[in-house]
Design an enzyme around this catalytic site. Structure first.
Site, PDB file in Angstrom:
ATOM      1  N   SER A  73      -2.520   7.859  -3.402  1.00  0.00           N
ATOM      2  CA  SER A  73      -1.360   7.325  -2.712  1.00  0.00           C
ATOM      3  C   SER A  73      -0.211   7.348  -3.720  1.00  0.00           C
ATOM      4  CB  SER A  73      -1.658   5.887  -2.271  1.00  0.00           C
ATOM      5  OG  SER A  73      -0.495   5.266  -1.786  1.00  0.00           O
ATOM      6  N   GLY A  86      -6.744   1.321  -0.761  1.00  0.00           N
ATOM      7  CA  GLY A  86      -6.701   0.695  -2.080  1.00  0.00           C
ATOM      8  C   GLY A  86      -5.594  -0.334  -2.120  1.00  0.00           C
ATOM      9  N   ASP A 102      -3.558   0.462   9.252  1.00  0.00           N
ATOM     10  CA  ASP A 102      -3.981  -0.258   8.049  1.00  0.00           C
ATOM     11  C   ASP A 102      -3.755  -1.748   8.326  1.00  0.00           C
ATOM     12  OD1 ASP A 102      -4.146  -1.448   5.524  1.00  0.00           O
ATOM     13  OD2 ASP A 102      -2.832  -0.054   4.499  1.00  0.00           O
ATOM     14  N   LYS A 110       4.037   7.643   0.212  1.00  0.00           N
ATOM     15  CA  LYS A 110       4.686   6.465   0.760  1.00  0.00           C
ATOM     16  C   LYS A 110       6.030   6.912   1.310  1.00  0.00           C
ATOM     17  CE  LYS A 110       1.805   3.140  -0.121  1.00  0.00           C
ATOM     18  NZ  LYS A 110       1.242   2.306   0.964  1.00  0.00           N
ATOM     19  N   LYS A 130      -9.876  -1.771   4.368  1.00  0.00           N
ATOM     20  CA  LYS A 130      -9.746  -2.460   3.084  1.00  0.00           C
ATOM     21  C   LYS A 130     -10.574  -3.730   3.192  1.00  0.00           C
ATOM     22  CE  LYS A 130      -5.108  -0.779   1.998  1.00  0.00           C
ATOM     23  NZ  LYS A 130      -3.659  -1.065   2.095  1.00  0.00           N
ATOM     24  N   GLU A 148       0.327   6.716   8.584  1.00  0.00           N
ATOM     25  CA  GLU A 148      -0.288   5.382   8.467  1.00  0.00           C
ATOM     26  C   GLU A 148       0.735   4.281   8.749  1.00  0.00           C
ATOM     27  OE1 GLU A 148      -2.347   5.139   4.747  1.00  0.00           O
ATOM     28  OE2 GLU A 148      -2.624   2.972   4.839  1.00  0.00           O
ATOM     29  N   LYS A 188      -1.244  11.320  -0.279  1.00  0.00           N
ATOM     30  CA  LYS A 188      -0.569  10.423   0.673  1.00  0.00           C
ATOM     31  C   LYS A 188       0.765  10.021   0.078  1.00  0.00           C
ATOM     32  CE  LYS A 188      -1.345   5.545   1.504  1.00  0.00           C
ATOM     33  NZ  LYS A 188      -2.364   4.510   1.807  1.00  0.00           N
TER      34      LYS A 188
END
Ligand code: OSB
Ligand code: MG
Length: 376
Positions: free
Chosen positions: A136, A291, A239, A164, A263, A214, A162
């Site tokens: 990420s 994570g 998420d 952000k 998670k 996401e 991934k």
């Protein structure tokens, strides 16, 4: 039966090797609550993933600390515990505070795996010998720096990138990345940065062939995500919204997502994480392990969980050195040049916790002991 003698709480402060920027803010160092359970002549650790601020979800380290000290540990010390799976029942009177609960439950499962002399991964139901890893990548000061970072991670072997994202840091970078790497597994994570007025804009992401997008909308939403999923080809992954098995069921049945990020902290512990994993598997929805910028303690637990069969997509669990100058476990977590982490086959989590290093990082400490027991 597990007889707990004492539970130690600590806050450690650890600077991150690189600042991590998301749509909700920048993290430069972590304040982390660790719990350490003494029982049956063994010790087991758990990590609370609550952040420095309540910006990801509503928990933060200081709320987790007070709930752990005043509610959760006293209940756990009084409970008749069979195993890790009996922790949710012992703590069920307390509503919410899932990240705080998960730290304790993780430690009890770790303890159980040591008592039973089996790998933690096996105890959780894991079947994989190695897990597939992605990274990420936070919002960077410039697109050039982002491109350099991606190049390094791909060279290291990571299987999925991934990014952000947020309004203004989305289509421009997706286009640059796709020009240079047309075929890589690429996804994005908005951490709730978009709203209904952005639906047409998000629909333009379909051309970038993202593996998933996401949590584009509100942290507590299913309904509007289901509206958005109808409008776009890109799979939505939830998420923040998924707090438990029922949420997973609701989201899947409403068509709010086609992929779920699990998670342990967000769902309140290993028991619920396994329940989310199972309900998704029954409905053909792949999951992957997220994570939370964990130390080695939480990272080792994430590796064990990721070995379950429906963790079919590369997760965000990556090498210790991406986060820390020195981790608090030995060996530190490393990733092969194929982007895999080997699941330890030894007893427990398979990693040794380093108490002296932890002591040096500790800024506060509290011990709660079981009441003296009558012995025959
Ligand atoms: O949304 O997945 C997220 C980090 C902190 C809070 C939320 C998230 C993240 C990450 C980083 O994406 C995952 C990691 O590398 O640990
Ligand atoms: Mg996320």
């Amino acid at each position: 039966m597990i007889t707990i003698d004492a539970i130690h709480m600590r806050e450690i402060n650890m600077p991150l090797a690189h600042p991590f920027e998301t749509s909700f803010g920048v993290t430069t160092g972590r304040r982390i609550l660790l719990v350490e359970i003494e029982a049956e002549g063994l010790t087991a650790w758990g990590e609370c993933v609550a952040g420095e601020h309540p910006y990801f979800t509503d928990e933060m380290i200081d709320t987790a600390w007070i709930i752990t000290e005043t509610e959760l540990i006293p209940k756990l010390l009084e409970a008749k515990l069979e195993n890790g799976g009996s922790v949710p029942d012992a703590l069920k009177q307390v509503r919410g505070h899932r990240m705080a609960k998960a730290a304790l439950e993780s430690a009890v499962w770790d303890l159980e795996s040591q008592m039973e002399k089996v790998p933690l991964a096996q105890l959780l139901g894991g079947t994989r010998k190695a897990i597939n890893c992605g990274v990420s990548i936070g919002i960077q000061p410039s697109p050039e720096q982002l491109m350099d970072k991606i190049a390094l991670e791909l060279e290291a072997g990571y299987q999925r990138i991934k990014l952000k994202c947020k309004p203004g840091w989305d289509n421009g970078i997706f286009e640059m990345v796709r020009k240079r790497w047309p075929e890589i597994l690429l996804s994005c994570d908005a951490n709730s940065a978009y709203r209904m007025k952005d639906f047409d804009h998000i629909a333009t992401w379909d051309e970038f062939k993202l593996l998933m997008a996401e949590q584009p909308l509100w942290y507590d939403d299913f309904y509007f995500h289901s509206m958005l999923q109808k409008r776009i080809e890109t799979a939505i992954c939830l998420d923040e919204s998924i707090r438990n098995r029922r949420d997973a069921l609701a989201a899947i049945d409403m068509g709010s997502c086609r992929i779920i990020n699990i998670k342990v902290g967000r769902v309140g512990g290993f028991s619920e994480a396994i329940a989310v994993h199972n309900v998704a598997a029954e409905r053909g929805i792949p999951v992957w392990c997220g994570g939370m910028l964990e130390t080695g303690i939480g990272r080792a637990h994430n590796i064990a969980l990721s070995s379950l069969p429906n963790f079919k997509l590369p997760g965000d669990v990556s090498a210790s050195s991406r986060y820390w100058a020195e981790d608090i476990i030995e060996p530190e977590v490393t990733v092969s040049n194929k982007g895999e982490i080997v699941v330890p086959a030894s007893v427990g989590s398979g990693y040794k916790v380093l108490p002296e290093r932890i002591e040096k990082l500790t800024v506060r400490k509290r011990t709660l002991r079981a009441k003296a027991r009558v012995t025959a």
